[in-house]
Motif scaffolding. Sequence first.
Motif, PDB file in Angstrom:
ATOM      1  N   LEU A  23       9.560   7.696  11.417  1.00  0.00           N
ATOM      2  CA  LEU A  23       9.780   8.195  12.779  1.00  0.00           C
ATOM      3  C   LEU A  23       8.621   7.841  13.701  1.00  0.00           C
ATOM      4  O   LEU A  23       8.813   7.730  14.918  1.00  0.00           O
ATOM      5  N   LEU A  24       7.440   7.649  13.126  1.00  0.00           N
ATOM      6  CA  LEU A  24       6.270   7.269  13.920  1.00  0.00           C
ATOM      7  C   LEU A  24       6.166   5.762  14.136  1.00  0.00           C
ATOM      8  O   LEU A  24       5.236   5.292  14.784  1.00  0.00           O
ATOM      9  N   GLY A  25       7.130   5.006  13.572  1.00  0.00           N
ATOM     10  CA  GLY A  25       7.169   3.571  13.814  1.00  0.00           C
ATOM     11  C   GLY A  25       6.718   2.693  12.674  1.00  0.00           C
ATOM     12  O   GLY A  25       6.701   1.464  12.797  1.00  0.00           O
ATOM     13  N   TYR A  26       6.364   3.276  11.546  1.00  0.00           N
ATOM     14  CA  TYR A  26       5.981   2.470  10.381  1.00  0.00           C
ATOM     15  C   TYR A  26       7.241   1.914   9.716  1.00  0.00           C
ATOM     16  O   TYR A  26       8.290   2.548   9.712  1.00  0.00           O
ATOM     17  N   HIS A  27       7.094   0.726   9.143  1.00  0.00           N
ATOM     18  CA  HIS A  27       8.212   0.073   8.460  1.00  0.00           C
ATOM     19  C   HIS A  27       7.780  -0.310   7.050  1.00  0.00           C
ATOM     20  O   HIS A  27       6.589  -0.359   6.751  1.00  0.00           O
ATOM     21  N   ASP A  28       8.743  -0.633   6.216  1.00  0.00           N
ATOM     22  CA  ASP A  28       8.437  -1.024   4.837  1.00  0.00           C
ATOM     23  C   ASP A  28       9.394  -2.100   4.332  1.00  0.00           C
ATOM     24  O   ASP A  28       9.823  -2.083   3.193  1.00  0.00           O
ATOM     25  N   LYS A  29       9.679  -3.056   5.202  1.00  0.00           N
ATOM     26  CA  LYS A  29      10.646  -4.100   4.844  1.00  0.00           C
ATOM     27  C   LYS A  29      10.018  -5.264   4.090  1.00  0.00           C
ATOM     28  O   LYS A  29      10.723  -6.001   3.416  1.00  0.00           O
ATOM     29  N   ASP A  30       8.702  -5.453   4.209  1.00  0.00           N
ATOM     30  CA  ASP A  30       8.049  -6.546   3.488  1.00  0.00           C
ATOM     31  C   ASP A  30       6.825  -5.999   2.767  1.00  0.00           C
ATOM     32  O   ASP A  30       6.424  -4.851   2.972  1.00  0.00           O
ATOM     33  N   LEU A  31       6.235  -6.818   1.917  1.00  0.00           N
ATOM     34  CA  LEU A  31       5.130  -6.369   1.077  1.00  0.00           C
ATOM     35  C   LEU A  31       3.942  -5.877   1.896  1.00  0.00           C
ATOM     36  O   LEU A  31       3.332  -4.851   1.558  1.00  0.00           O
ATOM     37  N   LEU A  32       3.611  -6.557   2.973  1.00  0.00           N
ATOM     38  CA  LEU A  32       2.477  -6.154   3.799  1.00  0.00           C
ATOM     39  C   LEU A  32       2.702  -4.781   4.428  1.00  0.00           C
ATOM     40  O   LEU A  32       1.826  -3.912   4.377  1.00  0.00           O
ATOM     41  N   SER A  33       3.881  -4.560   4.985  1.00  0.00           N
ATOM     42  CA  SER A  33       4.169  -3.270   5.612  1.00  0.00           C
ATOM     43  C   SER A  33       4.331  -2.169   4.557  1.00  0.00           C
ATOM     44  O   SER A  33       3.975  -1.021   4.796  1.00  0.00           O
ATOM     45  N   GLN A  34       4.847  -2.512   3.383  1.00  0.00           N
ATOM     46  CA  GLN A  34       4.950  -1.536   2.294  1.00  0.00           C
ATOM     47  C   GLN A  34       3.561  -1.073   1.858  1.00  0.00           C
ATOM     48  O   GLN A  34       3.339   0.123   1.634  1.00  0.00           O
ATOM     49  N   THR A  35       2.638  -2.020   1.769  1.00  0.00           N
ATOM     50  CA  THR A  35       1.267  -1.702   1.368  1.00  0.00           C
ATOM     51  C   THR A  35       0.602  -0.794   2.404  1.00  0.00           C
ATOM     52  O   THR A  35      -0.067   0.183   2.051  1.00  0.00           O
ATOM     53  N   ALA A  36       0.804  -1.105   3.681  1.00  0.00           N
ATOM     54  CA  ALA A  36       0.226  -0.289   4.750  1.00  0.00           C
ATOM     55  C   ALA A  36       0.825   1.116   4.739  1.00  0.00           C
ATOM     56  O   ALA A  36       0.108   2.105   4.909  1.00  0.00           O
ATOM     57  N   MET A  37       2.136   1.202   4.523  1.00  0.00           N
ATOM     58  CA  MET A  37       2.781   2.508   4.513  1.00  0.00           C
ATOM     59  C   MET A  37       2.298   3.325   3.321  1.00  0.00           C
ATOM     60  O   MET A  37       2.015   4.520   3.454  1.00  0.00           O
ATOM     61  N   ARG A  38       2.155   2.709   2.161  1.00  0.00           N
ATOM     62  CA  ARG A  38       1.686   3.422   0.978  1.00  0.00           C
ATOM     63  C   ARG A  38       0.261   3.942   1.201  1.00  0.00           C
ATOM     64  O   ARG A  38      -0.060   5.069   0.825  1.00  0.00           O
ATOM     65  N   ALA A  39      -0.572   3.147   1.845  1.00  0.00           N
ATOM     66  CA  ALA A  39      -1.940   3.594   2.140  1.00  0.00           C
ATOM     67  C   ALA A  39      -1.929   4.796   3.085  1.00  0.00           C
ATOM     68  O   ALA A  39      -2.687   5.757   2.910  1.00  0.00           O
ATOM     69  N   LYS A  40      -1.054   4.765   4.075  1.00  0.00           N
ATOM     70  CA  LYS A  40      -0.945   5.886   5.012  1.00  0.00           C
ATOM     71  C   LYS A  40      -0.399   7.120   4.299  1.00  0.00           C
ATOM     72  O   LYS A  40      -0.862   8.235   4.537  1.00  0.00           O
ATOM     73  N   GLU A  41       0.581   6.944   3.417  1.00  0.00           N
ATOM     74  CA  GLU A  41       1.099   8.063   2.621  1.00  0.00           C
ATOM     75  C   GLU A  41      -0.028   8.679   1.799  1.00  0.00           C
ATOM     76  O   GLU A  41      -0.194   9.909   1.772  1.00  0.00           O
ATOM     77  N   ASP A  42      -0.798   7.829   1.122  1.00  0.00           N
ATOM     78  CA  ASP A  42      -1.904   8.324   0.295  1.00  0.00           C
ATOM     79  C   ASP A  42      -2.911   9.090   1.140  1.00  0.00           C
ATOM     80  O   ASP A  42      -3.406  10.145   0.725  1.00  0.00           O
ATOM     81  N   HIS A  43      -3.207   8.582   2.319  1.00  0.00           N
ATOM     82  CA  HIS A  43      -4.140   9.268   3.212  1.00  0.00           C
ATOM     83  C   HIS A  43      -3.589  10.646   3.592  1.00  0.00           C
ATOM     84  O   HIS A  43      -4.307  11.654   3.509  1.00  0.00           O
ATOM     85  N   CYS A  44      -2.335  10.696   3.978  1.00  0.00           N
ATOM     86  CA  CYS A  44      -1.728  11.980   4.360  1.00  0.00           C
ATOM     87  C   CYS A  44      -1.720  12.952   3.188  1.00  0.00           C
ATOM     88  O   CYS A  44      -2.018  14.137   3.358  1.00  0.00           O
ATOM     89  N   LEU A  45      -1.395  12.471   2.006  1.00  0.00           N
ATOM     90  CA  LEU A  45      -1.393  13.326   0.825  1.00  0.00           C
ATOM     91  C   LEU A  45      -2.792  13.868   0.533  1.00  0.00           C
ATOM     92  O   LEU A  45      -2.945  14.999   0.085  1.00  0.00           O
ATOM     93  N   SER A  46      -3.809  13.070   0.817  1.00  0.00           N
ATOM     94  CA  SER A  46      -5.183  13.504   0.543  1.00  0.00           C
ATOM     95  C   SER A  46      -5.638  14.627   1.481  1.00  0.00           C
ATOM     96  O   SER A  46      -6.623  15.307   1.197  1.00  0.00           O
ATOM     97  N   LEU A  47      -4.918  14.832   2.572  1.00  0.00           N
ATOM     98  CA  LEU A  47      -5.285  15.867   3.531  1.00  0.00           C
ATOM     99  C   LEU A  47      -4.806  17.259   3.104  1.00  0.00           C
ATOM    100  O   LEU A  47      -5.225  18.251   3.692  1.00  0.00           O
ATOM    101  N   ARG A  48      -3.954  17.309   2.094  1.00  0.00           N
ATOM    102  CA  ARG A  48      -3.461  18.611   1.626  1.00  0.00           C
ATOM    103  C   ARG A  48      -4.623  19.437   1.090  1.00  0.00           C
ATOM    104  O   ARG A  48      -5.531  18.893   0.455  1.00  0.00           O
ATOM    105  N   THR A  49      -4.569  20.723   1.309  1.00  0.00           N
ATOM    106  CA  THR A  49      -5.635  21.602   0.832  1.00  0.00           C
ATOM    107  C   THR A  49      -5.161  22.556  -0.265  1.00  0.00           C
ATOM    108  O   THR A  49      -5.772  23.580  -0.502  1.00  0.00           O
ATOM    109  N   PHE A  50      -4.082  22.230  -0.912  1.00  0.00           N
ATOM    110  CA  PHE A  50      -3.570  23.070  -1.992  1.00  0.00           C
ATOM    111  C   PHE A  50      -3.303  22.231  -3.202  1.00  0.00           C
ATOM    112  O   PHE A  50      -3.254  21.055  -3.181  1.00  0.00           O
TER     113      PHE A  50
END
Length: 76
Positions: free
Chosen positions: A49-76
């Motif tokens: 919804l924020l405009g990230y895509h995952d149709k090719d390897l480069l965009s998949q890698t970027a999205m996975r890195a952003k997912e990992d970053h967001c997951l790391s922000l959890r405090t539980f």
Amino acid sequence: MTFDNSDDADIIEGDIFISVERVRENAQDLGVSFRDELHRVMIHGVLHLLGYHDKDLLSQTAMRAKEDHCLSLRTF
């Protein structure tokens, strides 16, 4: 599945549909907890919804890195 319903570039609006069964299967296959996989899938949908895509390897890698970053922000 994510459906972007935004009509205005300044407003984020959409629907995210999550299959609990698929999340459970993926968690088991990946050796992660159901909670962690559910959170990743939720974040993934929001990133679309924020405009990230995952149709090719480069965009998949970027999205996975952003997912990992967001997951790391959890405090539980």
